[in-house]
Design a protein around this motif. Structure first.
Motif, PDB file in Angstrom:
ATOM      1  N   ARG A 169       2.890  -4.008   6.371  1.00 26.95           N
ATOM      2  CA  ARG A 169       3.665  -2.767   6.322  1.00 26.95           C
ATOM      3  C   ARG A 169       3.314  -1.989   5.059  1.00 26.95           C
ATOM      4  NH1 ARG A 169       9.967  -3.000   8.249  1.00 26.95           N
ATOM      5  NH2 ARG A 169       9.639  -3.875  10.335  1.00 26.95           N
ATOM      6  N   ALA A 170       3.096  -0.694   5.203  1.00 25.82           N
ATOM      7  CA  ALA A 170       2.837   0.162   4.047  1.00 25.82           C
ATOM      8  C   ALA A 170       4.086   0.288   3.195  1.00 25.82           C
ATOM      9  CB  ALA A 170       2.363   1.538   4.514  1.00 25.82           C
ATOM     10  N   GLY A 171       3.863   0.513   1.884  1.00 28.75           N
ATOM     11  CA  GLY A 171       4.997   0.557   0.958  1.00 28.75           C
ATOM     12  C   GLY A 171       5.613   1.922   0.768  1.00 28.75           C
ATOM     13  N   GLY A 172       4.843   3.015   0.982  1.00 29.71           N
ATOM     14  CA  GLY A 172       5.420   4.334   0.781  1.00 29.71           C
ATOM     15  C   GLY A 172       4.371   5.393   0.532  1.00 29.71           C
ATOM     16  N   VAL A 173       4.835   6.627   0.403  1.00 27.18           N
ATOM     17  CA  VAL A 173       3.971   7.757   0.075  1.00 27.18           C
ATOM     18  C   VAL A 173       4.555   8.464  -1.136  1.00 27.18           C
ATOM     19  CG1 VAL A 173       3.203   8.063   2.448  1.00 27.18           C
ATOM     20  CG2 VAL A 173       5.208   9.321   1.627  1.00 27.18           C
ATOM     21  N   CYS A 174       3.721   9.260  -1.804  1.00 29.42           N
ATOM     22  CA  CYS A 174       4.158   9.977  -3.005  1.00 29.42           C
ATOM     23  C   CYS A 174       3.574  11.377  -3.009  1.00 29.42           C
ATOM     24  CB  CYS A 174       3.725   9.216  -4.260  1.00 29.42           C
ATOM     25  SG  CYS A 174       4.175  10.042  -5.812  1.00 29.42           S
ATOM     26  N   PRO A 221       9.331   4.814   2.689  1.00 28.92           N
ATOM     27  CA  PRO A 221       9.879   5.558   1.544  1.00 28.92           C
ATOM     28  C   PRO A 221       8.978   6.719   1.122  1.00 28.92           C
ATOM     29  CG  PRO A 221       9.957   3.185   1.164  1.00 28.92           C
ATOM     30  CD  PRO A 221       9.128   3.384   2.382  1.00 28.92           C
ATOM     31  N   ILE A 222       9.597   7.813   0.720  1.00 28.96           N
ATOM     32  CA  ILE A 222       8.895   8.981   0.188  1.00 28.96           C
ATOM     33  C   ILE A 222       9.281   9.138  -1.277  1.00 28.96           C
ATOM     34  CG2 ILE A 222       8.551  11.473   0.372  1.00 28.96           C
ATOM     35  CD1 ILE A 222       9.384  11.253   3.314  1.00 28.96           C
ATOM     36  N   VAL A 223       8.301   9.100  -2.162  1.00 28.66           N
ATOM     37  CA  VAL A 223       8.535   9.239  -3.598  1.00 28.66           C
ATOM     38  C   VAL A 223       8.169  10.660  -4.014  1.00 28.66           C
ATOM     39  CG1 VAL A 223       7.914   8.427  -5.899  1.00 28.66           C
ATOM     40  CG2 VAL A 223       8.043   6.804  -3.997  1.00 28.66           C
ATOM     41  N   ALA A 224       9.094  11.356  -4.665  1.00 29.84           N
ATOM     42  CA  ALA A 224       8.838  12.703  -5.177  1.00 29.84           C
ATOM     43  C   ALA A 224       8.889  12.677  -6.700  1.00 29.84           C
ATOM     44  CB  ALA A 224       9.877  13.683  -4.635  1.00 29.84           C
ATOM     45  N   ASP A 262       3.575  14.787  -5.811  1.00 28.79           N
ATOM     46  CA  ASP A 262       4.029  15.206  -7.141  1.00 28.79           C
ATOM     47  C   ASP A 262       3.628  16.646  -7.455  1.00 28.79           C
ATOM     48  OD1 ASP A 262       1.335  15.006  -7.651  1.00 28.79           O
ATOM     49  OD2 ASP A 262       1.500  13.532  -9.250  1.00 28.79           O
ATOM     50  N   SER A 263       3.599  17.493  -6.432  1.00 28.42           N
ATOM     51  CA  SER A 263       3.338  18.912  -6.651  1.00 28.42           C
ATOM     52  C   SER A 263       3.913  19.695  -5.483  1.00 28.42           C
ATOM     53  CB  SER A 263       1.827  19.179  -6.771  1.00 28.42           C
ATOM     54  OG  SER A 263       1.160  18.837  -5.574  1.00 28.42           O
ATOM     55  N   GLY A 264       4.049  21.001  -5.695  1.00 31.97           N
ATOM     56  CA  GLY A 264       4.528  21.869  -4.625  1.00 31.97           C
ATOM     57  C   GLY A 264       6.025  21.802  -4.427  1.00 31.97           C
ATOM     58  N   ASP A 265       6.473  22.296  -3.286  1.00 28.17           N
ATOM     59  CA  ASP A 265       7.889  22.300  -2.917  1.00 28.17           C
ATOM     60  C   ASP A 265       8.250  20.901  -2.423  1.00 28.17           C
ATOM     61  OD1 ASP A 265      10.385  22.563  -1.684  1.00 28.17           O
ATOM     62  OD2 ASP A 265       9.987  24.636  -1.097  1.00 28.17           O
ATOM     63  N   LEU A 266       8.827  20.089  -3.301  1.00 33.04           N
ATOM     64  CA  LEU A 266       9.054  18.679  -2.984  1.00 33.04           C
ATOM     65  C   LEU A 266      10.036  18.491  -1.837  1.00 33.04           C
ATOM     66  CD1 LEU A 266       9.206  17.199  -6.617  1.00 33.04           C
ATOM     67  CD2 LEU A 266       7.248  17.304  -5.063  1.00 33.04           C
ATOM     68  N   GLY A 267      11.072  19.311  -1.786  1.00 33.18           N
ATOM     69  CA  GLY A 267      12.046  19.194  -0.714  1.00 33.18           C
ATOM     70  C   GLY A 267      11.438  19.528   0.642  1.00 33.18           C
ATOM     71  N   LYS A 268      10.718  20.647   0.711  1.00 31.03           N
ATOM     72  CA  LYS A 268      10.093  21.075   1.969  1.00 31.03           C
ATOM     73  C   LYS A 268       9.059  20.052   2.427  1.00 31.03           C
ATOM     74  CE  LYS A 268       7.463  24.992   3.900  1.00 31.03           C
ATOM     75  NZ  LYS A 268       6.189  24.303   4.135  1.00 31.03           N
ATOM     76  N   GLN A 269       8.240  19.592   1.475  1.00 25.87           N
ATOM     77  CA  GLN A 269       7.207  18.628   1.840  1.00 25.87           C
ATOM     78  C   GLN A 269       7.807  17.300   2.288  1.00 25.87           C
ATOM     79  OE1 GLN A 269       3.152  19.473  -0.508  1.00 25.87           O
ATOM     80  NE2 GLN A 269       4.819  18.914  -1.865  1.00 25.87           N
ATOM     81  N   SER A 270       8.893  16.894   1.666  1.00 28.04           N
ATOM     82  CA  SER A 270       9.532  15.640   2.060  1.00 28.04           C
ATOM     83  C   SER A 270      10.019  15.710   3.500  1.00 28.04           C
ATOM     84  CB  SER A 270      10.696  15.315   1.121  1.00 28.04           C
ATOM     85  OG  SER A 270      10.237  15.078  -0.200  1.00 28.04           O
ATOM     86  N   ARG A 271      10.588  16.838   3.885  1.00 23.06           N
ATOM     87  CA  ARG A 271      11.055  16.991   5.269  1.00 23.06           C
ATOM     88  C   ARG A 271       9.882  16.963   6.247  1.00 23.06           C
ATOM     89  NH1 ARG A 271      14.057  21.074   2.877  1.00 23.06           N
ATOM     90  NH2 ARG A 271      12.824  22.676   3.938  1.00 23.06           N
ATOM     91  N   GLU A 272       8.806  17.651   5.880  1.00 30.55           N
ATOM     92  CA  GLU A 272       7.632  17.680   6.762  1.00 30.55           C
ATOM     93  C   GLU A 272       7.001  16.298   6.892  1.00 30.55           C
ATOM     94  OE1 GLU A 272       5.271  20.621   4.849  1.00 30.55           O
ATOM     95  OE2 GLU A 272       6.254  22.321   5.848  1.00 30.55           O
ATOM     96  N   ILE A 273       6.926  15.580   5.772  1.00 33.84           N
ATOM     97  CA  ILE A 273       6.352  14.230   5.798  1.00 33.84           C
ATOM     98  C   ILE A 273       7.201  13.307   6.669  1.00 33.84           C
ATOM     99  CG2 ILE A 273       5.895  12.184   4.373  1.00 33.84           C
ATOM    100  CD1 ILE A 273       5.193  14.180   2.091  1.00 33.84           C
ATOM    101  N   PHE A 301       0.828  -1.208   0.000  1.00 29.02           N
ATOM    102  CA  PHE A 301       0.000   0.000   0.000  1.00 29.02           C
ATOM    103  C   PHE A 301       0.860   1.254   0.000  1.00 29.02           C
ATOM    104  CE2 PHE A 301      -1.661   3.296   2.945  1.00 29.02           C
ATOM    105  CZ  PHE A 301      -2.578   3.861   2.079  1.00 29.02           C
ATOM    106  N   GLN A 302       0.500   2.194  -0.877  1.00 32.48           N
ATOM    107  CA  GLN A 302       1.167   3.486  -0.894  1.00 32.48           C
ATOM    108  C   GLN A 302       0.120   4.572  -1.085  1.00 32.48           C
ATOM    109  OE1 GLN A 302       3.502   4.167  -4.552  1.00 32.48           O
ATOM    110  NE2 GLN A 302       2.873   2.101  -5.157  1.00 32.48           N
ATOM    111  N   GLY A 303       0.388   5.739  -0.551  1.00 33.29           N
ATOM    112  CA  GLY A 303      -0.580   6.827  -0.612  1.00 33.29           C
ATOM    113  C   GLY A 303      -0.070   8.014  -1.403  1.00 33.29           C
ATOM    114  N   LEU A 304      -0.879   8.487  -2.335  1.00 27.91           N
ATOM    115  CA  LEU A 304      -0.600   9.737  -3.043  1.00 27.91           C
ATOM    116  C   LEU A 304      -1.195  10.863  -2.206  1.00 27.91           C
ATOM    117  CD1 LEU A 304       0.419  11.225  -5.576  1.00 27.91           C
ATOM    118  CD2 LEU A 304      -1.809  10.762  -6.624  1.00 27.91           C
ATOM    119  N   LEU A 305      -0.350  11.726  -1.657  1.00 30.09           N
ATOM    120  CA  LEU A 305      -0.770  12.608  -0.574  1.00 30.09           C
ATOM    121  C   LEU A 305      -1.322  13.954  -1.006  1.00 30.09           C
ATOM    122  CD1 LEU A 305       2.171  12.042   1.965  1.00 30.09           C
ATOM    123  CD2 LEU A 305       0.066  10.713   1.659  1.00 30.09           C
ATOM    124  N   ASP A 306      -1.055  14.396  -2.222  1.00 31.33           N
ATOM    125  CA  ASP A 306      -1.345  15.788  -2.562  1.00 31.33           C
ATOM    126  C   ASP A 306      -2.553  15.982  -3.469  1.00 31.33           C
ATOM    127  OD1 ASP A 306       0.105  14.511  -4.573  1.00 31.33           O
ATOM    128  OD2 ASP A 306       0.986  16.369  -5.298  1.00 31.33           O
TER     129      ASP A 306
END
Length: 427
Positions: free
Chosen positions: A288-293, A326-329, A295-306, A258-263
């Motif tokens: 276990r979940a597989g990751g999140v993704c 894992p965080i996919v950008a 694909d918009s906005g400030d990818l670096g900032k959002q990755s840190r917050e996530i 399972f992975q979630g597209l967050l945006d």
């Protein structure tokens, strides 16, 4: 030109063509040579057939000697020999990637196609290698370019040569089937938006990993959503329940990955709380979940917050693996944007980055060439220390390939892109 050679009686003169480049692409210092497999496949099947001859007769001047067309029916690549650097090798400006020897008329006919097959393949592989160098050896790179590729053939080639250049997998399922490239993908926004309420989730139960008795999954997810929102101080009434339904439905279908597209709606206000709730419900059932993704906005900032949220949830709910999800950008990531993202993350984690050099010389070197890779004990290559002690030269990078007889019964298989040890660029 072919007719000119034939009229002058020069069609069988021995000739040697070399494929090389004057400058490295992307203002860089190297190229990953690729396309050899397609070149060999083309050469083995090269022949002018009836319809080809008829078309040439229709477009060439009427004064063209008819005997020329009879000659063309005999043309193939059986007398052509090819030497090349191995597929996936690093090469430099003015160094031949490919040497083609044979009758003058034949190698002239082959020139344009060979250039086409090598140029695009090497460009994509080189670009992929540059991404790999920026990302480093530990980050996973996924090729998602099919929707914007130069047609179906371009899409397949891009997937294949991105893998040779250093990417880990592709979303192109056909490329995975044809070339053995690992395939992976993410969830589409259209999937998330197709759900509007929890009533649309079917089926609604999931078997725990260690039991055959199905469990109602939605009540678990809703329970965890309340706990997550309380921890993160996110209003529960602001979370999109259609998104929660989409995540729950996907988790029931793919509990192991399972992975979630967050945006789709709001990363921090809806997507991330919904993902954490569903992932924690899966954890309660042994998955276990597989990751999140994103694909918009400030990818670096959002990755840190996530990452901060995942660590916070992992610590609060005593789920250690949560902080390593894992965080996919994605979203038009170029070398420049990738470097900016890495630099932002490096500021936090203290990892170094690399910068590539530039080669602008244009002079060519005449004559036939043999390519050698010379190294010393400091190069760190297999056997380099022994060669340095014995003062022995390195072996030639050029390797002759099997003569291109169109119907050779013992023809060697075209080198595939999926011999990872041989095909991938150095990291």
């Amino acid at each position: 030109m072919a007719y000119g050679y034939w009229r002058a009686g020069r069609q069988r003169e021995p000739a040697e063509f070399e494929l090389f480049f004057r400058r490295c692409p992307f203002q860089g210092g190297f190229v990953v040579g690729a396309g050899l497999g397609e070149c060999l496949a083309f050469l083995r099947g090269f022949r002018l057939r009836g319809p080809d001859i008829e078309y040439l007769q229709s477009v060439l001047p009427s004064t063209t000697d008819k005997a020329f067309f009879d000659y063309l029916r005999t043309v193939d690549a059986s007398e052509v020999t090819v030497s090349s650097v191995p597929e996936g090798s690093v090469v430099f400006a003015k160094v031949p990637l490919l040497q083609v020897k044979g009758p003058l008329l034949v190698v002239q006919l082959l020139e344009t196609t060979l250039l086409c097959l090598v140029n695009y393949a090497s460009l994509v592989a080189t670009n992929a290698a540059r991404f790999r160098m920026l990302a480093g050896p530990d980050k996973k790179l996924v090729e998602f370019g099919l929707r914007r590729a130069q047609g179906p053939d371009g899409g397949l080639s891009a997937s294949k040569y991105s893998y040779i250049g250093g990417f880990d997998c592709t979303s192109n399922v056909l490329a995975g089937q044809l070339y053995g490239i690992p395939v992976c993908g993410t969830v589409a926004h259209s999937y998330i938006m197709s759900f509007t309420s929890l009533e649309e989730v079917q089926p609604r139960t999931l078997k725990p990993l260690d039991s055959e008795e199905p469990v109602e999954f939605l009540p678990l997810a809703e329970l965890w959503l309340g706990r997550v929102c309380q921890l993160l101080q996110v209003p529960c009434d602001g979370v999109n329940h259609g998104e929660l339904a989409a995540f729950a439905s996907y988790a029931i279908a793919f509990p192991h990955s399972f992975q979630g597209l967050l945006d789709t709606y709001s990363v921090m206000g809806s997507g991330l709380p919904n993902f954490c709730a569903v992932a924690l419900a899966l954890h309660q059932l042994g998955y276990r979940a597989g990751g999140v993704c994103v694909d918009s906005g400030d990818l670096g900032k959002q990755s840190r917050e996530i990452r901060w949220v995942l660590r916070t949830c992992g610590a609060a709910f005593q789920v250690p693996w949560f902080e390593t999800i894992p965080i996919v950008a994605s979203n038009d990531i170029s070398e420049r944007s990738l470097q900016e993202i890495i630099q932002e993350l490096v500021t936090v984690n203290g990892h170094p980055t690399q910068k590539l050099t530039e080669d602008t010389e244009k002079m060519t070197i005449p004559g036939s060439k043999v390519v050698y890779r010379l190294c010393d004990a400091a190069a760190g290559l297999p056997g380099s220390s022994q060669r340095a002690r014995n003062q022995e030269p390195c072996t030639s990078l050029f390797a002759p390939v099997q003569p291109c007889t169109p119907e050779a019964p013992g023809a060697r298989a075209v080198p595939g892109c999926c011999d990872r040890e041989a095909a991938r660029s150095p990291r």
